[in-house]
Design an enzyme around this catalytic site. Structure first.
Site, PDB file in Angstrom:
ATOM      1  N   SER A 182       1.135  -1.202   0.003  1.00 39.16           N
ATOM      2  CA  SER A 182      -0.040  -0.518  -0.048  1.00 39.16           C
ATOM      3  C   SER A 182       1.051   1.597  -0.101  1.00 39.16           C
ATOM      4  CB  SER A 182      -1.159   0.288   1.327  1.00 39.16           C
ATOM      5  OG  SER A 182      -0.422   0.504   2.838  1.00 39.16           O
ATOM      6  N   HIS A 210      -5.380  -3.173  -3.298  1.00 34.20           N
ATOM      7  CA  HIS A 210      -5.275  -2.137  -4.327  1.00 34.20           C
ATOM      8  C   HIS A 210      -4.977  -2.900  -5.555  1.00 34.20           C
ATOM      9  CE1 HIS A 210      -4.129   0.907  -0.799  1.00 34.20           C
ATOM     10  NE2 HIS A 210      -3.627   0.134  -0.201  1.00 34.20           N
ATOM     11  N   LYS A 238     -11.899   0.523  -2.409  1.00 36.69           N
ATOM     12  CA  LYS A 238     -10.799   1.190  -3.059  1.00 36.69           C
ATOM     13  C   LYS A 238     -11.389   1.444  -4.145  1.00 36.69           C
ATOM     14  CE  LYS A 238      -7.803   1.070   0.711  1.00 36.69           C
ATOM     15  NZ  LYS A 238      -6.530   0.651   1.732  1.00 36.69           N
TER      16      LYS A 238
END
Ligand SMILES: *Cc1c(COP(=O)(O)O)cnc(C)c1O
Length: 381
Positions: A182, A210, A238
Site C-alpha cells: 500500500s 490495491h 478502494k
C-alpha cells in the site's frame, strides 16, 4: 501516575516534537478527483478511489435504490438478521471474478484481516508475515496467538529460511502478504510464494486491497501473477469506491470463516447501500478494461517524467526520509493545487517518510505531467 489527560498531553507533545502528530483535515470530495480543503480546491493524488467510482452515477444510483428498498443499516450481524439479499449476490460475483468457489463479505478490509487470520491460525501454528504488510494483517496475526515470524520485504529466500527452520515444530503454517504494497506500490512475488508454500505444506494469504479493479485486467494481483493463493482478501473501499471487505477462497474455508471469524460474527453487516454500490462498481470493472488499465498507465507516465523506476502499480512512493521533508514537499504541492498527503512513521518504517501518489483513471494527463515536473525539479532535485 499522571491523570489520563496529562498522559495524553505529554505523549502528544513528544510526537509533535518529532513531526509525527496527526490531525484530521475536513475534506470535501465533490467528484472523486478534485477535493476542497481549507478553502483550497486541489487535484487529489491521495485518494484510493482508483477508478473514481465513489461518484459514478450508476454506482450512486444503486446505493440510493438499495437504501429505499432495504433501509440504511443492516440491523444486526449477518449471522443474526443482517444478511440482506445483496450479500449473496456480491459474494457470488466476487468469487467468480477471483476464480474461487466462494467469498465472504466483512464490515471492512481491516475487520476482514483481523478476523480471517485468527480463524485459520492459532497457538501452535506458524505465521510468516512480510515486514511491510498492512497494519490490519499484523492485527490479525497478533490476535491469533500463533508464532509470528517476519520475513524481509518480498524476500522469498528469507521466507524459505524461516520455513526450513521452524516449519516442522508447528502444526499449520500460513504466509501472509500484501499483493500490492500500500505504501510502496510494488507487487508481492505471489507466484514464488505459492510455490514455496506448496513445498513446505503451508497456506498462502494475500491482501489485494490495491489490486482489485486495477491489476490483472481488474481481477487483482493473484490473477496478474498467475499464482495460486488460498485466501484472496481485499476491500470494497478502494477501486470499487464503496465500503466493506471480502475474502475469496474454497467453499469450506468460507464456511469456516462464517462460523468462526469474530469480526464477522460480532459486528453489524455492511449497509445495503454499500453492498449495492460495490455490485454496480463490479459491473463497470468487469466490462471496461480500458478504464481499469488507466491508473497504472498514468502512474507509468509519471515515473517516466520523474526519471523514477517504472511504476509497478498505480501507487508510486517518492521517499524523502525525514518526516519534515515530507511535510514540506506536501506543502509545496498544495500551493500548486495538488493534494499529496505525506506518509510518516509508523505507517512506513523510520527514515522512509514519503509522498505517496495514487493515480486514478480520471487524472488529466497534463496535470500528471505538471505534477511530475514539479516533483522532479523542486523536490527530487
Ligand atoms: C486499505 C487497506 C486495508 C483496509 O481496508 P478497509 O476496507 O479500508 O478497512 C487492508 N489492507 C490494505 C493493504 C489496505 O491498503
Amino acid at each position: 501516575m499522571p491523570s489520563l489527560d496529562a498522559f495524553a498531553k505529554t505523549k502528544l507533545a513528544a510526537l509533535e516534537a518529532r513531526h509525527l502528530k496527526r490531525t484530521l483535515a475536513e475534506t470535501t470530495r465533490a467528484d472523486g478527483l478534485w477535493v476542497e480543503r481549507g478553502g483550497r480546491r486541489m487535484l487529489s493524488f491521495s485518494c484510493n478511489d482508483y477508478l473514481n467510482l465513489t461518484h459514478h452515477p450508476a454506482v450512486k444510483h444503486a446505493a440510493v435504490e438499495a437504501t429505499k428498498k432495504y433501509g440504511v443499516g443492516a440491523g444486526a450481524s449477518r449471522l443474526v438478521t443482517g444478511n440482506h439479499p445483496l450479500f449473496g449476490e456480491l459474494e457470488r460475483r466476487l468469487a467468480q471474478l477471483k476464480g474461487t468457489e466462494a467469498a465472504c463479505v466483512f464490515g471492512s478490509g481491516y475487520l476482514a484481516n483481523a478476523g480471517i487470520v485468527p480463524a485459520v491460525a492459532s497457538k501452535g501454528d506458524l505465521l510468516l508475515v512480510d515486514e511491510l504488510s498492512h497494519s490490519c494483517l499484523w492485527a490479525g496475526a497478533r490476535l491469533s496467538w500463533a508464532r509470528v515470524e517476519v520475513f524481509r520485504h518480498n524476500d522469498v529466500a528469507h521466507a524459505e529460511e524461516i520455513l526450513r527452520f521452524h516449519r516442522v515444530a508447528h502444526r499449520h503454517a500460513l504466509i501472509v502478504t500484501d499483493g500490492v504494497f500500500s505504501m510502496d506500490g510494488d507487487l508481492a512475488p505471489l507466484k514464488a510464494l505459492s510455490t514455496l508454500a506448496q513445498a513446505y505444506d503451508t497456506w498462502l494469504m494475500s491482501d489485494d486491497a490495491h489490486g482489485l479493479g486495477v491489476l490483472g485486467g481488474g481481477r487483482g494481483s493473484a490473477h496478474a501473477t498467475g499464482a495460486s493463493v488460498d485466501l484472496q482478501m481485499g476491500t470494497l473501499s478502494k477501486a470499487l469506491g464503496s465500503y466493506g471487505g471480502y475474502v475469496c477462497a474454497s467453499a469450506a474455508v468460507i464456511d469456516l470463516l462464517k462460523t468462526r471469524a469474530r469480526t464477522l460474527i460480532y459486528s453489524t453487516g455492511v449497509p445495503p447501500a454499500s453492498v449495492a454500490a460495490a455490485l454496480a462498481a463490479l459491473d463497470i470493472v468487469e466490462n471496461d478494461t480500458e478504464l481499469t488499465a488507466r491508473p497504472l498507465a498514468k502512474a507509468q507516465s509519471f515515473t517516466r517524467i520523474c526519471n523514477l523506476p517504472p511504476a509497478a502499480s498505480q501507487i508510486v512512493p517518492v521517499v524523502l526520509g525525514d518526516p519534515l521533508a515530507a511535510l514540506e514537499a506536501s506543502q509545496i504541492l498544495e500551493r500548486e493545487g495538488f493534494l499529496v498527503t505525506p506518509i510518516r512513521p509508523p505507517t512506513v518504517p523510520e527514515g522512509t517518510a514519503r509522498l505517496r501518489l495514487a493515480f486514478t483513471a480520471g487524472h488529466p494527463d497534463d496535470e500528471v505531467a505538471r505534477l511530475a515536473t514539479i516533483i522532479r525539479e523542486r523536490i527530487l532535485a
